[in-house]
Design a protein around this motif. Sequence first.
Motif, PDB file in Angstrom:
ATOM      1  N   VAL A  85      42.147  38.199  38.518  1.00  0.00           N
ATOM      2  CA  VAL A  85      42.694  38.514  39.836  1.00  0.00           C
ATOM      3  C   VAL A  85      41.708  39.426  40.550  1.00  0.00           C
ATOM      4  CG1 VAL A  85      45.134  38.218  39.256  1.00  0.00           C
ATOM      5  CG2 VAL A  85      44.053  40.438  38.896  1.00  0.00           C
ATOM      6  N   SER A  86      41.860  39.483  41.860  1.00  0.00           N
ATOM      7  CA  SER A  86      41.046  40.397  42.658  1.00  0.00           C
ATOM      8  C   SER A  86      41.878  41.624  42.992  1.00  0.00           C
ATOM      9  CB  SER A  86      40.584  39.708  43.944  1.00  0.00           C
ATOM     10  OG  SER A  86      41.681  39.586  44.836  1.00  0.00           O
ATOM     11  N   HIS A  89      45.009  41.053  45.215  1.00  0.00           N
ATOM     12  CA  HIS A  89      46.234  40.394  44.751  1.00  0.00           C
ATOM     13  C   HIS A  89      47.369  41.417  44.692  1.00  0.00           C
ATOM     14  CE1 HIS A  89      43.761  36.980  43.294  1.00  0.00           C
ATOM     15  NE2 HIS A  89      44.901  36.309  43.416  1.00  0.00           N
ATOM     16  N   ASP A  93      51.952  38.630  42.619  1.00  0.00           N
ATOM     17  CA  ASP A  93      50.993  37.609  42.176  1.00  0.00           C
ATOM     18  C   ASP A  93      50.718  37.755  40.680  1.00  0.00           C
ATOM     19  OD1 ASP A  93      50.635  36.787  44.861  1.00  0.00           O
ATOM     20  OD2 ASP A  93      48.881  38.086  45.126  1.00  0.00           O
ATOM     21  N   VAL A  94      50.476  38.990  40.259  1.00  0.00           N
ATOM     22  CA  VAL A  94      50.169  39.279  38.859  1.00  0.00           C
ATOM     23  C   VAL A  94      51.321  38.847  37.953  1.00  0.00           C
ATOM     24  CG1 VAL A  94      49.827  41.165  37.193  1.00  0.00           C
ATOM     25  CG2 VAL A  94      48.532  41.132  39.339  1.00  0.00           C
ATOM     26  N   ILE A  97      51.458  34.993  37.748  1.00  0.00           N
ATOM     27  CA  ILE A  97      50.369  34.440  36.940  1.00  0.00           C
ATOM     28  C   ILE A  97      50.636  34.688  35.455  1.00  0.00           C
ATOM     29  CG2 ILE A  97      47.914  34.677  36.364  1.00  0.00           C
ATOM     30  CD1 ILE A  97      47.486  35.305  39.401  1.00  0.00           C
ATOM     31  N   VAL A 108      40.428  42.152  36.256  1.00  0.00           N
ATOM     32  CA  VAL A 108      40.288  42.278  37.703  1.00  0.00           C
ATOM     33  C   VAL A 108      38.807  42.193  38.033  1.00  0.00           C
ATOM     34  CG1 VAL A 108      40.764  43.703  39.724  1.00  0.00           C
ATOM     35  CG2 VAL A 108      42.309  43.786  37.741  1.00  0.00           C
TER      36      VAL A 108
END
Length: 148
Positions: A85-86, A89, A93-94, A97, A108
């Motif tokens: 992830v960036s 995010h 989102d985390v 996922i 990250v």
Amino acid sequence: MTTTVRQILQKKNIQKIITVSPEQSILEALGLMAEKDISAVLVTEGERLVGIFTERDYARKVVLKGRTSKDTKVGELMTQNLLTVSPSHTVDDVMQIMTDNRFRHLPVVEKGVLMGIVTIGDAVKTVIDQQAETIKALSGYISGEMSI
């Protein structure tokens, strides 16, 4: 307001990302994980993220297959082709996922640079903190002590 991965990393205030090389032994990786009280370690070659090694990898790929921790290299058993992830995010989102893919750690990465790792514990704590803030704001609003 939804919390971002960048904010989670800032709260963790990690000074150094814990990594091992693919050439290190499983025993060395486990020793580092025990010393740092973590359940996963990122695997890097120089600055490049190449994998992750977790307690689950150890249980399923070393112990159950009769390998030895001393003679097996991290690179032989690490999980590769990672999802990352960036920092932009969100915690939602985390959580999505991690739930969809059934894992507990997400590296990250921003513009090819490893920034850290977010765990399911980080995500759950963030959601709980967000809910507590919402409850506090709503309670204040209901009692007339503050406005939303």
